[in-house]
Write a protein that holds these residues in place. Structure first.
Motif, PDB file in Angstrom:
ATOM      1  N   VAL A  76      11.889   7.729 -14.595  1.00 17.42           N
ATOM      2  CA  VAL A  76      13.039   7.333 -13.779  1.00 17.42           C
ATOM      3  C   VAL A  76      12.701   7.440 -12.289  1.00 17.42           C
ATOM      4  O   VAL A  76      13.052   6.554 -11.500  1.00 17.42           O
ATOM      5  N   CYS A  77      12.005   8.503 -11.910  1.00 17.59           N
ATOM      6  CA  CYS A  77      11.615   8.674 -10.500  1.00 17.59           C
ATOM      7  C   CYS A  77      10.744   7.509 -10.033  1.00 17.59           C
ATOM      8  O   CYS A  77      10.918   6.994  -8.921  1.00 17.59           O
ATOM      9  N   SER A  78       9.805   7.087 -10.864  1.00 18.44           N
ATOM     10  CA  SER A  78       8.940   5.967 -10.502  1.00 18.44           C
ATOM     11  C   SER A  78       9.741   4.677 -10.348  1.00 18.44           C
ATOM     12  O   SER A  78       9.506   3.890  -9.422  1.00 18.44           O
ATOM     13  N   LEU A  79      10.694   4.463 -11.237  1.00 18.22           N
ATOM     14  CA  LEU A  79      11.526   3.259 -11.154  1.00 18.22           C
ATOM     15  C   LEU A  79      12.392   3.274  -9.898  1.00 18.22           C
ATOM     16  O   LEU A  79      12.600   2.231  -9.258  1.00 18.22           O
ATOM     17  N   GLY A 123       0.812  -1.213   0.000  1.00 22.55           N
ATOM     18  CA  GLY A 123       0.000   0.000   0.000  1.00 22.55           C
ATOM     19  C   GLY A 123       0.845   1.262   0.000  1.00 22.55           C
ATOM     20  O   GLY A 123       0.543   2.228  -0.710  1.00 22.55           O
ATOM     21  N   THR A 124       1.924   1.254   0.782  1.00 19.70           N
ATOM     22  CA  THR A 124       2.801   2.425   0.833  1.00 19.70           C
ATOM     23  C   THR A 124       3.535   2.609  -0.486  1.00 19.70           C
ATOM     24  O   THR A 124       3.721   3.737  -0.956  1.00 19.70           O
ATOM     25  N   ARG A 125       3.948   1.502  -1.094  1.00 19.06           N
ATOM     26  CA  ARG A 125       4.603   1.588  -2.408  1.00 19.06           C
ATOM     27  C   ARG A 125       3.642   2.147  -3.456  1.00 19.06           C
ATOM     28  O   ARG A 125       4.022   3.003  -4.263  1.00 19.06           O
ATOM     29  N   THR A 126       2.401   1.680  -3.441  1.00 19.22           N
ATOM     30  CA  THR A 126       1.402   2.199  -4.371  1.00 19.22           C
ATOM     31  C   THR A 126       1.224   3.698  -4.192  1.00 19.22           C
ATOM     32  O   THR A 126       1.171   4.458  -5.165  1.00 19.22           O
ATOM     33  N   ALA A 127       1.143   4.133  -2.929  1.00 17.58           N
ATOM     34  CA  ALA A 127       0.996   5.553  -2.638  1.00 17.58           C
ATOM     35  C   ALA A 127       2.193   6.345  -3.143  1.00 17.58           C
ATOM     36  O   ALA A 127       2.042   7.408  -3.753  1.00 17.58           O
ATOM     37  N   ALA A 128       3.394   5.820  -2.920  1.00 16.02           N
ATOM     38  CA  ALA A 128       4.610   6.524  -3.334  1.00 16.02           C
ATOM     39  C   ALA A 128       4.687   6.653  -4.852  1.00 16.02           C
ATOM     40  O   ALA A 128       5.050   7.722  -5.375  1.00 16.02           O
ATOM     41  N   VAL A 173      11.572   4.682  -7.049  1.00 13.85           N
ATOM     42  CA  VAL A 173      10.670   4.370  -5.940  1.00 13.85           C
ATOM     43  C   VAL A 173      10.429   2.869  -5.858  1.00 13.85           C
ATOM     44  O   VAL A 173      10.469   2.274  -4.768  1.00 13.85           O
ATOM     45  N   LEU A 174      10.187   2.228  -6.993  1.00 17.85           N
ATOM     46  CA  LEU A 174       9.966   0.780  -7.000  1.00 17.85           C
ATOM     47  C   LEU A 174      11.189   0.039  -6.485  1.00 17.85           C
ATOM     48  O   LEU A 174      11.074  -0.941  -5.732  1.00 17.85           O
ATOM     49  N   ALA A 175      12.371   0.488  -6.879  1.00 19.85           N
ATOM     50  CA  ALA A 175      13.604  -0.159  -6.415  1.00 19.85           C
ATOM     51  C   ALA A 175      13.786   0.003  -4.913  1.00 19.85           C
ATOM     52  O   ALA A 175      14.203  -0.931  -4.218  1.00 19.85           O
ATOM     53  N   VAL A 176      13.471   1.184  -4.391  1.00 21.21           N
ATOM     54  CA  VAL A 176      13.596   1.428  -2.954  1.00 21.21           C
ATOM     55  C   VAL A 176      12.678   0.501  -2.166  1.00 21.21           C
ATOM     56  O   VAL A 176      13.082  -0.095  -1.156  1.00 21.21           O
ATOM     57  N   PHE A 177      11.438   0.345  -2.630  1.00 20.62           N
ATOM     58  CA  PHE A 177      10.500  -0.508  -1.897  1.00 20.62           C
ATOM     59  C   PHE A 177      10.836  -1.986  -2.048  1.00 20.62           C
ATOM     60  O   PHE A 177      10.542  -2.776  -1.137  1.00 20.62           O
ATOM     61  N   ALA A 178      11.437  -2.361  -3.164  1.00 23.62           N
ATOM     62  CA  ALA A 178      11.903  -3.744  -3.297  1.00 23.62           C
ATOM     63  C   ALA A 178      13.000  -4.022  -2.268  1.00 23.62           C
ATOM     64  O   ALA A 178      13.032  -5.097  -1.645  1.00 23.62           O
ATOM     65  N   ALA A 179      13.886  -3.047  -2.069  1.00 23.05           N
ATOM     66  CA  ALA A 179      14.943  -3.204  -1.063  1.00 23.05           C
ATOM     67  C   ALA A 179      14.364  -3.228   0.346  1.00 23.05           C
ATOM     68  O   ALA A 179      14.791  -4.029   1.194  1.00 23.05           O
ATOM     69  N   LEU A 180      13.379  -2.367   0.615  1.00 24.75           N
ATOM     70  CA  LEU A 180      12.748  -2.349   1.938  1.00 24.75           C
ATOM     71  C   LEU A 180      12.066  -3.684   2.243  1.00 24.75           C
ATOM     72  O   LEU A 180      12.100  -4.165   3.381  1.00 24.75           O
ATOM     73  N   ARG A 181      11.449  -4.268   1.229  1.00 29.62           N
ATOM     74  CA  ARG A 181      10.794  -5.562   1.434  1.00 29.62           C
ATOM     75  C   ARG A 181      11.807  -6.626   1.833  1.00 29.62           C
ATOM     76  O   ARG A 181      11.546  -7.446   2.717  1.00 29.62           O
ATOM     77  N   GLN A 182      12.959  -6.602   1.200  1.00 28.20           N
ATOM     78  CA  GLN A 182      13.991  -7.572   1.540  1.00 28.20           C
ATOM     79  C   GLN A 182      14.530  -7.344   2.951  1.00 28.20           C
ATOM     80  O   GLN A 182      14.876  -8.292   3.664  1.00 28.20           O
ATOM     81  N   LEU A 183      14.594  -6.091   3.356  1.00 30.95           N
ATOM     82  CA  LEU A 183      15.166  -5.759   4.662  1.00 30.95           C
ATOM     83  C   LEU A 183      14.192  -5.967   5.819  1.00 30.95           C
ATOM     84  O   LEU A 183      14.582  -6.408   6.911  1.00 30.95           O
ATOM     85  N   LEU A 184      12.916  -5.656   5.593  1.00 32.81           N
ATOM     86  CA  LEU A 184      11.964  -5.575   6.699  1.00 32.81           C
ATOM     87  C   LEU A 184      11.058  -6.799   6.839  1.00 32.81           C
ATOM     88  O   LEU A 184      10.581  -7.080   7.940  1.00 32.81           O
TER      89      LEU A 184
END
Length: 220
Positions: free
Chosen positions: A198-201, A150-155, A203-214
């Motif tokens: 590029v900005c959208s990509l 949900g947060t990724r969708t919002a971002a 954001v997607l990369a950041v949330f992919a990393a957060l998913r792996q971390l959290l």
């Protein structure tokens, strides 16, 4: 395709586009600044409300009504209305972005907590956990993957829509698009659109990393 590549090469290959107040680094900083501010405000509003309604089981209908009502608001029309009513400023830009960002965070947090297996919740209570401990120690870790979605969708929605800030004299990657359309300069239009992508990509990369971390490996 050749014309598109020509515009991209001309925009990103011009040294003047990388320097000064209108340069690419400055526009990216401005754009991510709007995005992070709107996302942080939306999260502060929606996340606690989603946690509380999901944990207590109260207000689910209200949460759904708020989320669906916010989704129905026309973003650009709301921006224009707010500018007419209150003048140019950051608040008229942030409110439409919040209207986009709050529903997915609110609904996914609510549904994530409500969707936790009741047996897990009962087991946590049986171990003597307090209500906050049940929420943060048992329910939240299980609901975290859905909350992150949900947060990724919002971002992504914010970073894509923050280009409208340029329509009311603000910066960001929407500035080249607006200026390019005003001048019939399609190099600027294509360059700004590419920056938005590029900005959208990013954001997607950041949330992919957060998913792996959290998120626990067993819940991915």
């Amino acid at each position: 395709m050749t014309t598109l590549l020509h515009y991209l090469g001309e925009y990103f290959g011009t040294s003047a586009d990388w320097t000064g107040p209108g340069g690419i680094p400055t526009r990216l900083r401005e754009h991510f600044g709007y995005t992070l501010l709107a996302l942080a405000l939306a999260f502060v509003i929606a996340f606690p409300l989603g946690l509380w309604t999901g944990h207590t089981g109260r207000g689910g209908a209200v949460v759904t009504l708020i989320a669906n009502s916010a989704r129905a608001l026309p973003t650009y029309g709301l921006l224009v209305l707010l500018v007419v009513l209150s003048g140019i400023g950051l608040v008229p830009v942030l409110i439409p972005l919040l209207a986009l960002a709050i529903p997915p965070i609110l609904l996914n947090t609510y549904e994530g907590i409500r969707g936790v297996d009741p047996a897990l919740t009962d087991a946590a209570r049986g171990m003597g956990m307090t209500r906050p401990q049940v929420l943060f120690g048992a329910q939240l870790p299980v609901a975290l993957p859905l909350i992150l979605v949900g947060t990724r969708t919002a971002a992504v929605q914010i970073v894509a829509t923050a280009t409208i800030a340029a329509a009311v004299s603000f910066g960001g990657v929407g500035r080249p698009i607006v200026d390019g359309l005003a001048r019939n300069d399609y190099t600027l239009v294509v360059g700004g659109a590419a920056l938005a992508a590029v900005c959208s990509l990013v954001v997607l990369a950041v949330f992919a990393a957060l998913r792996q971390l959290l998120v626990s490996p067993g819940l991915r």
